[in-house]
Write a protein that holds these residues in place. Structure first.
Motif, PDB file in Angstrom:
ATOM      1  N   LYS A 295      17.834   4.254 -23.020  1.00  0.00           N
ATOM      2  CA  LYS A 295      18.522   4.271 -21.656  1.00  0.00           C
ATOM      3  C   LYS A 295      19.509   5.233 -21.578  1.00  0.00           C
ATOM      4  CE  LYS A 295      18.228  -0.783 -20.461  1.00  0.00           C
ATOM      5  NZ  LYS A 295      19.228  -1.745 -20.007  1.00  0.00           N
TER       6      LYS A 295
ATOM      7  N   ASP B 111      16.045   7.860 -13.554  1.00  0.00           N
ATOM      8  CA  ASP B 111      16.425   6.635 -13.080  1.00  0.00           C
ATOM      9  C   ASP B 111      15.528   5.456 -13.841  1.00  0.00           C
ATOM     10  OD1 ASP B 111      18.382   7.589 -11.375  1.00  0.00           O
ATOM     11  OD2 ASP B 111      16.984   8.014  -9.684  1.00  0.00           O
ATOM     12  N   LEU B 112      16.339   4.374 -14.051  1.00  0.00           N
ATOM     13  CA  LEU B 112      15.432   3.225 -14.570  1.00  0.00           C
ATOM     14  C   LEU B 112      15.371   2.328 -13.558  1.00  0.00           C
ATOM     15  CD1 LEU B 112      14.767   1.267 -16.811  1.00  0.00           C
ATOM     16  CD2 LEU B 112      17.080   0.383 -16.956  1.00  0.00           C
ATOM     17  N   VAL B 113      13.876   2.428 -13.111  1.00  0.00           N
ATOM     18  CA  VAL B 113      13.654   1.564 -11.824  1.00  0.00           C
ATOM     19  C   VAL B 113      13.666   0.144 -12.191  1.00  0.00           C
ATOM     20  CG1 VAL B 113      11.585   1.369 -10.308  1.00  0.00           C
ATOM     21  CG2 VAL B 113      11.993   3.744 -11.166  1.00  0.00           C
ATOM     22  N   THR B 114      12.724  -0.589 -13.302  1.00  0.00           N
ATOM     23  CA  THR B 114      12.637  -1.796 -13.381  1.00  0.00           C
ATOM     24  C   THR B 114      12.558  -2.026 -15.105  1.00  0.00           C
ATOM     25  OG1 THR B 114      11.837  -3.774 -13.005  1.00  0.00           O
ATOM     26  CG2 THR B 114      10.456  -2.045 -12.857  1.00  0.00           C
ATOM     27  N   ILE B 115      12.494  -3.318 -15.433  1.00  0.00           N
ATOM     28  CA  ILE B 115      12.283  -3.630 -16.827  1.00  0.00           C
ATOM     29  C   ILE B 115      11.564  -4.926 -16.767  1.00  0.00           C
ATOM     30  CG2 ILE B 115      13.013  -4.346 -19.235  1.00  0.00           C
ATOM     31  CD1 ILE B 115      15.224  -2.456 -18.897  1.00  0.00           C
ATOM     32  N   LYS B 116      10.289  -5.028 -17.065  1.00  0.00           N
ATOM     33  CA  LYS B 116       9.456  -5.984 -16.961  1.00  0.00           C
ATOM     34  C   LYS B 116       8.873  -6.520 -18.333  1.00  0.00           C
ATOM     35  CE  LYS B 116       9.177  -5.978 -12.455  1.00  0.00           C
ATOM     36  NZ  LYS B 116       9.604  -7.281 -11.718  1.00  0.00           N
ATOM     37  N   LYS B 117       8.648  -7.781 -18.503  1.00  0.00           N
ATOM     38  CA  LYS B 117       8.087  -8.332 -19.693  1.00  0.00           C
ATOM     39  C   LYS B 117       6.754  -8.835 -19.582  1.00  0.00           C
ATOM     40  CE  LYS B 117      10.629 -10.438 -22.725  1.00  0.00           C
ATOM     41  NZ  LYS B 117      11.442 -11.292 -23.463  1.00  0.00           N
TER      42      LYS B 117
ATOM     43  N   ALA C 267       9.692  -0.584 -19.861  1.00  0.00           N
ATOM     44  CA  ALA C 267      10.655   0.106 -18.660  1.00  0.00           C
ATOM     45  C   ALA C 267      10.030   0.910 -18.117  1.00  0.00           C
ATOM     46  CB  ALA C 267      11.848   0.528 -19.688  1.00  0.00           C
ATOM     47  N   PHE C 268      10.404   1.109 -16.568  1.00  0.00           N
ATOM     48  CA  PHE C 268       9.788   1.968 -15.992  1.00  0.00           C
ATOM     49  C   PHE C 268      10.877   3.024 -15.355  1.00  0.00           C
ATOM     50  CE2 PHE C 268       6.971  -1.425 -15.845  1.00  0.00           C
ATOM     51  CZ  PHE C 268       5.690  -0.831 -15.787  1.00  0.00           C
TER      52      PHE C 268
ATOM     53  N   ARG D 208      11.861   6.858 -13.465  1.00  0.00           N
ATOM     54  CA  ARG D 208      11.467   7.740 -12.356  1.00  0.00           C
ATOM     55  C   ARG D 208      12.229   9.210 -12.593  1.00  0.00           C
ATOM     56  NH1 ARG D 208      12.121   5.139  -7.416  1.00  0.00           N
ATOM     57  NH2 ARG D 208      14.148   5.399  -7.618  1.00  0.00           N
TER      58      ARG D 208
END
Length: 283
Positions: free
Chosen positions: A2, A11-17, A26-27, A29
């Motif tokens: 990060k 930019d950190l768009v989202t974190i998914k599991k 982590a996605f 942009r």
């Protein structure tokens, strides 16, 4: 991660599991403008020097610097490509007709002519007149792609095409990527970076006559034999004398030449690799 991406203005768009294996993803942009770059307090990693070519990609050492976002409308990368599949057929916006294309016409006209040419060749010849069972073809390579017209013409087939731009040819790889196609640089006087028996079909348009001044055609034909799987094919288009030489070499490797054609300065060949291998080896 990060901290690094934040310093790079991503930019950190989202974190998914993942619900199945629990692995997180982590996605990020990339920025659309240079505003964040200009406002950074700590300029690490630094921006590249103005004279550093962002398009240089062949045998170039990696650098820990970032290039600025293009701001000129005529620069590649300043705008997002058109939606698929329109981007496949239309010339990129950043191409200018003040530039000459590979075949001598203004580059946008050159692009469209090339696209129409390969559409006709593939539709009228390759899909019906070459004895190719396209249901058995998946991995395809255009050994000397120019604008990617051959690959674009295969859009409706269930194949993927690796477009190879020769390192001693004009750099058209950005155009190929802009079309939404795969591609890479390569010098055919060197070994191609792939496993043996990888490709189902190779397409070589004016390749062998181009490389013969730098290395023997034999070395390229042997490399072709290495990367094509038994039962795979090659289509060669070149001047008649070069096609004849390639035919002789393929026959010496026990390929079955299924079609040859010559008219004027245009020669053509289609051949299939057998499962023959030499019984004795020289070390």
């Amino acid at each position: 991660m990060k901290s690094l991406t934040r310093s790079m203005c991503w930019d950190l768009v989202t974190i998914k599991k993942d619900k199945i294996n629990g692995i997180g993803a982590a996605f990020f942009r990339k920025p659309l403008s240079n505003d964040c770059y200009n406002e950074r307090r700590h300029r690490s990693p630094p921006m590249c020097e103005e004279n550093d070519d962002p398009n240089a990609a062949w045998y170039i050492p990696l650098k820990t610097c970032m290039h600025k976002i293009p701001t000129n409308e005529s620069d590649r990368g300043s705008n997002w490509p058109q939606d698929w599949p329109r981007r496949l057929q239309d010339p990129p916006d950043w191409l200018s007709n003040s530039q000459a294309g590979i075949y001598g016409k203004p580059v946008k006209e050159d692009f469209l002519t090339d696209t129409e040419h390969w559409k006709n060749v593939v539709t009228k010849s390759y899909l019906s007149g070459f004895g190719i069972n396209w249901a058995l073809v998946r991995n395809v390579m255009d050994m000397q792609a120019v604008y990617g017209g051959f690959a674009a013409a295969l859009r409706d087939q269930k194949v993927w095409v690796m477009n190879v731009v020769n390192t001693d040819a004009p750099d058209t790889l950005p155009i190929i990527y802009e079309r939404g196609l795969f591609g890479m640089y390569h010098d055919w006087c060197e070994s191609f970076s792939t496993y043996p028996r990888t490709y189902d079909l190779l397409h070589a348009d004016r390749l062998f006559s181009r490389v013969r001044d730098r290395c023997p055609i034999l070395t390229v034909v042997v490399e072709v034999d290495r990367i094509v799987r038994p039962g795979g094919k090659i289509i060669v288009r070149d001047d008649p004398s070069t096609v004849s030489e390639v035919e002789t070499l393929l026959k010496s490797l026990h390929w079955e030449v299924q079609l040859t054609f010559s008219k004027g300065q245009e020669g053509m060949l289609s051949a299939e690799k057998s499962d023959w291998r030499p019984e004795t080896f020289v070390y």
